[in-house]
Scaffold this active site. Sequence first.
Site, PDB file in Angstrom:
ATOM      1  N   THR A 171      20.289 -37.609  -0.371  1.00  0.00           N
ATOM      2  CA  THR A 171      20.316 -36.828  -1.606  1.00  0.00           C
ATOM      3  C   THR A 171      21.497 -35.869  -1.611  1.00  0.00           C
ATOM      4  OG1 THR A 171      17.921 -36.962  -1.869  1.00  0.00           O
ATOM      5  CG2 THR A 171      19.031 -35.163  -3.004  1.00  0.00           C
ATOM      6  N   GLU A 188       0.824  -1.208   0.000  1.00  0.00           N
ATOM      7  CA  GLU A 188       0.000   0.000   0.000  1.00  0.00           C
ATOM      8  C   GLU A 188       0.858   1.257   0.000  1.00  0.00           C
ATOM      9  OE1 GLU A 188      -2.223  -3.068   2.615  1.00  0.00           O
ATOM     10  OE2 GLU A 188      -0.156  -2.592   2.020  1.00  0.00           O
ATOM     11  N   GLY A 213      15.011 -36.594  -0.532  1.00  0.00           N
ATOM     12  CA  GLY A 213      14.769 -37.784  -1.328  1.00  0.00           C
ATOM     13  C   GLY A 213      13.488 -38.490  -0.900  1.00  0.00           C
ATOM     14  N   SER A 229      20.497 -40.667 -12.320  1.00  0.00           N
ATOM     15  CA  SER A 229      19.286 -39.835 -12.401  1.00  0.00           C
ATOM     16  C   SER A 229      19.438 -38.609 -13.296  1.00  0.00           C
ATOM     17  CB  SER A 229      18.877 -39.384 -10.996  1.00  0.00           C
ATOM     18  OG  SER A 229      19.901 -38.595 -10.416  1.00  0.00           O
TER      19      SER A 229
END
Length: 363
Positions: free
Chosen positions: A194, A50, A296, A166
């Site tokens: 991971t 605002e 993971g 992967s």
Amino acid sequence: MKTALALAERGLGRVAPNPAVGCVIVREEEAGFRIVGRGWTQPGGRPHAETAALRHAGALAKGATAYVSLEPCSHQGKTGPCAGALIEAGIARVVGTIADPNPEVAGRGFAMLQAKGVDVTENVCAADAYYLNEGFFLTMSERRPMVTLKIASSLDGRTATHEGHSQWITGEAARSRGHLLRATHDAIMVGSATAIVDDPELTCRLPGLEARSPVRIVADGRLRLPLTSRLVRDAKKTPVWILTLPGGDARRREAFEGCGVTLIDVEPGEDGVMNMRTAMEAIAARGVTRVLVEGGARLAASLIREVLVDRIEWFQAPKVIGGDGYPAVAALGIKKAGDAPAFMLRGTAVAGGDTIASFVRGS
């Protein structure tokens, strides 16, 4: 209001612990309606939307209508209340969405405006406003951030081959969309496996958005992450937090802290592993409202099991890896299909040859 919400979205990932708010100021003139002011919450949460819009509109704000994507604040913080600024500028009407869940506001902003003769309309695009700031609402109602689970998999839900390969299941366009997700969240989180296997950077590497890399968080109860990992080496540049069990090796803890890593102790649950709800509360207490979880499988299962996943962004490549590949989500122990956690499809998109499906938690 749709414009105000679109402006608010620009602040996602940059304004926590504040909500991301947009404001549009409109005047009715002989030629029709004209937007004379726009604003959105700036990085760090100040100035508010605002204030920015009123500054843009200047004297043209007097007698105009302000469309605000969240109730204007009514309390004195680092700056004065936005409701007061709208009144002082001579705004004649305020169109709002939903009440600010902050107990210091919670309807008082709308009431302050009405008490000074400002015409107030509420509940316009309320569902969209909640979705945009769901993380902020959850920190107020459940003391935890919103959790988005991002999965990149084959069509059969595999994230890697049986040998652990992967890179890359999805294509470049999908990976760019994944980096954009990072830029709109306050933190990105992975499990220790991971972090160890992939040795990721977990930064936003879209051109022009590099500075919007979120806090990197690793769930690592036993402090297994190597001190030579990319995350640790880069911790003094882009923050890294490690969620860990209390009472770990003192010298290893000291080594992590010496590298600039913040260690957050999380008490274990009855099973002896970190309680993820407690972990999320600890993250929220540090000002994070939106967490993107990228891996993971065990971390994903833990969060789903504890009903902590609010959204899923599922990136799927048109490939089939087979049952000997690594699953996107580890075992949940569900015996009946009817007991499986339910999610509702919100939308789909195409990124190169891949698809992205967006889900929200079912009721």
